[in-house]
Design a protein around this motif. Structure first.
Motif, PDB file in Angstrom:
ATOM      1  N   PHE A 103      24.985 -10.935 -53.538  1.00 15.31           N
ATOM      2  CA  PHE A 103      26.093 -10.214 -53.583  1.00 15.31           C
ATOM      3  C   PHE A 103      27.184 -11.120 -52.478  1.00 15.31           C
ATOM      4  CE2 PHE A 103      25.384  -5.733 -53.899  1.00 15.31           C
ATOM      5  CZ  PHE A 103      25.327  -6.411 -55.072  1.00 15.31           C
ATOM      6  N   ALA A 104      26.234 -12.218 -51.262  1.00 19.39           N
ATOM      7  CA  ALA A 104      26.993 -13.023 -50.523  1.00 19.39           C
ATOM      8  C   ALA A 104      28.127 -13.901 -51.823  1.00 19.39           C
ATOM      9  CB  ALA A 104      26.341 -12.586 -49.552  1.00 19.39           C
ATOM     10  N   TRP A 105      26.490 -14.726 -52.139  1.00 16.12           N
ATOM     11  CA  TRP A 105      26.985 -15.889 -52.842  1.00 16.12           C
ATOM     12  C   TRP A 105      27.520 -15.402 -54.166  1.00 16.12           C
ATOM     13  CZ3 TRP A 105      26.032 -21.172 -53.053  1.00 16.12           C
ATOM     14  CH2 TRP A 105      26.135 -21.548 -54.289  1.00 16.12           C
ATOM     15  N   PHE A 106      28.135 -14.098 -54.991  1.00 16.30           N
ATOM     16  CA  PHE A 106      29.603 -14.202 -54.983  1.00 16.30           C
ATOM     17  C   PHE A 106      30.438 -13.747 -54.949  1.00 16.30           C
ATOM     18  CE2 PHE A 106      31.792 -10.585 -57.579  1.00 16.30           C
ATOM     19  CZ  PHE A 106      32.782 -11.318 -58.263  1.00 16.30           C
ATOM     20  N   GLY A 107      30.285 -13.580 -53.818  1.00 19.93           N
ATOM     21  CA  GLY A 107      31.021 -13.084 -52.449  1.00 19.93           C
ATOM     22  C   GLY A 107      32.211 -14.703 -51.803  1.00 19.93           C
ATOM     23  N   LEU A 108      31.031 -15.116 -52.185  1.00 15.82           N
ATOM     24  CA  LEU A 108      31.789 -16.651 -51.296  1.00 15.82           C
ATOM     25  C   LEU A 108      32.600 -17.245 -52.615  1.00 15.82           C
ATOM     26  CD1 LEU A 108      31.683 -18.885 -49.774  1.00 15.82           C
ATOM     27  CD2 LEU A 108      29.491 -20.108 -50.181  1.00 15.82           C
ATOM     28  N   MET A 109      31.750 -17.266 -54.042  1.00 12.78           N
ATOM     29  CA  MET A 109      32.229 -17.828 -54.971  1.00 12.78           C
ATOM     30  C   MET A 109      33.931 -17.299 -55.007  1.00 12.78           C
ATOM     31  SD  MET A 109      30.361 -19.867 -56.052  1.00 12.78           S
ATOM     32  CE  MET A 109      30.444 -20.722 -53.597  1.00 12.78           C
ATOM     33  N   VAL A 131      39.927 -12.920 -45.866  1.00 13.81           N
ATOM     34  CA  VAL A 131      39.192 -12.059 -44.872  1.00 13.81           C
ATOM     35  C   VAL A 131      37.997 -11.893 -46.648  1.00 13.81           C
ATOM     36  CG1 VAL A 131      40.598 -10.231 -46.868  1.00 13.81           C
ATOM     37  CG2 VAL A 131      39.341  -9.317 -44.693  1.00 13.81           C
ATOM     38  N   TYR A 132      38.361 -12.287 -47.120  1.00 18.55           N
ATOM     39  CA  TYR A 132      37.243 -12.467 -48.557  1.00 18.55           C
ATOM     40  C   TYR A 132      36.073 -13.027 -47.866  1.00 18.55           C
ATOM     41  CZ  TYR A 132      40.371 -10.671 -52.709  1.00 18.55           C
ATOM     42  OH  TYR A 132      41.226 -10.066 -52.983  1.00 18.55           O
ATOM     43  N   TYR A 133      36.350 -14.043 -46.582  1.00 18.24           N
ATOM     44  CA  TYR A 133      35.046 -14.288 -46.484  1.00 18.24           C
ATOM     45  C   TYR A 133      33.725 -13.429 -45.974  1.00 18.24           C
ATOM     46  CZ  TYR A 133      36.379 -19.276 -47.851  1.00 18.24           C
ATOM     47  OH  TYR A 133      36.890 -20.644 -48.759  1.00 18.24           O
ATOM     48  N   LEU A 134      34.245 -12.553 -45.677  1.00 17.86           N
ATOM     49  CA  LEU A 134      34.254 -11.408 -44.528  1.00 17.86           C
ATOM     50  C   LEU A 134      32.695 -10.957 -45.657  1.00 17.86           C
ATOM     51  CD1 LEU A 134      33.716  -9.880 -41.936  1.00 17.86           C
ATOM     52  CD2 LEU A 134      35.342  -8.088 -43.022  1.00 17.86           C
ATOM     53  N   VAL A 135      32.797 -10.520 -46.933  1.00 17.02           N
ATOM     54  CA  VAL A 135      31.792 -10.438 -47.746  1.00 17.02           C
ATOM     55  C   VAL A 135      30.692 -10.673 -47.496  1.00 17.02           C
ATOM     56  CG1 VAL A 135      31.402  -9.465 -50.484  1.00 17.02           C
ATOM     57  CG2 VAL A 135      33.932  -9.711 -49.455  1.00 17.02           C
TER      58      VAL A 135
END
Length: 164
Positions: A103-109, A131-135
């Motif tokens: 999930f962190a990898w997908f969120g970072l992308m 705020v997307y970097y919070l994921v």
């Protein structure tokens, strides 16, 4: 609970509470300005939707893990020996860490993609990409907590074996 987890728990609680209070004050100010002065605050709905709510929701995930308040299904673990239960729990923690990293990898992308396009909220100019970097941050943190839980379980098992 280690010092790290105590500090993290306190930080998550204070940050989430502050976000809720600021959100509440923002909404009340918006409502008063709209009804009294007929001049609502620009972008309030978007700021609440894209900033405050994700902060509150995402920070609740590691907070629940820290406070052991997440949903657990203990039906199988309660019926087995403690050693077997520890194996199942370690497996669940490792699996949770791997899923969290995914999930962190997908969120970072997704965060990088939104940064590249300068993502904003719907039709307004309210910037939303930060705020997307919070994921990825939250899910890396969650993976670390799962790993710490795994280490704690393994240490407890080795201490029990030493005592026997």
């Amino acid at each position: 609970m280690s010092t790290f987890t105590k500090v993290l728990d306190r930080w998550l609680t204070v940050t989430t509470a502050a976000a809720i209070i600021v959100m509440m004050l923002h909404i009340v100010t918006h409502a008063l300005a709209r009804s009294i002065f007929h001049a609502p605050l620009y972008g309030t709905n978007e700021i609440v939707e894209y900033w405050y709510l994700p902060i509150v929701a995402l920070l609740g995930i590691p907070a629940a893990q820290l406070q052991k308040e997440h949903i657990t299904v203990t039906m199988a673990v309660e019926r087995v020996k403690p050693a077997t239960a520890a194996v199942f729990t370690v497996f669940a923690c490792v699996l949770g860490a791997l899923v969290s990293i995914a999930f962190a990898w997908f969120g970072l992308m997704k965060a990088l993609e939104n940064t590249a396009i300068g993502s904003t909220a719907d039709v307004s100019a309210v910037i939303t990409w930060p705020v997307y970097y919070l994921v990825p941050i939250v899910f890396v943190l969650l993976a670390v907590l799962y790993i710490l839980d795994t280490i704690a379980i393994l240490r407890r098992r080795s201490q029990v074996r030493e005592e026997q």
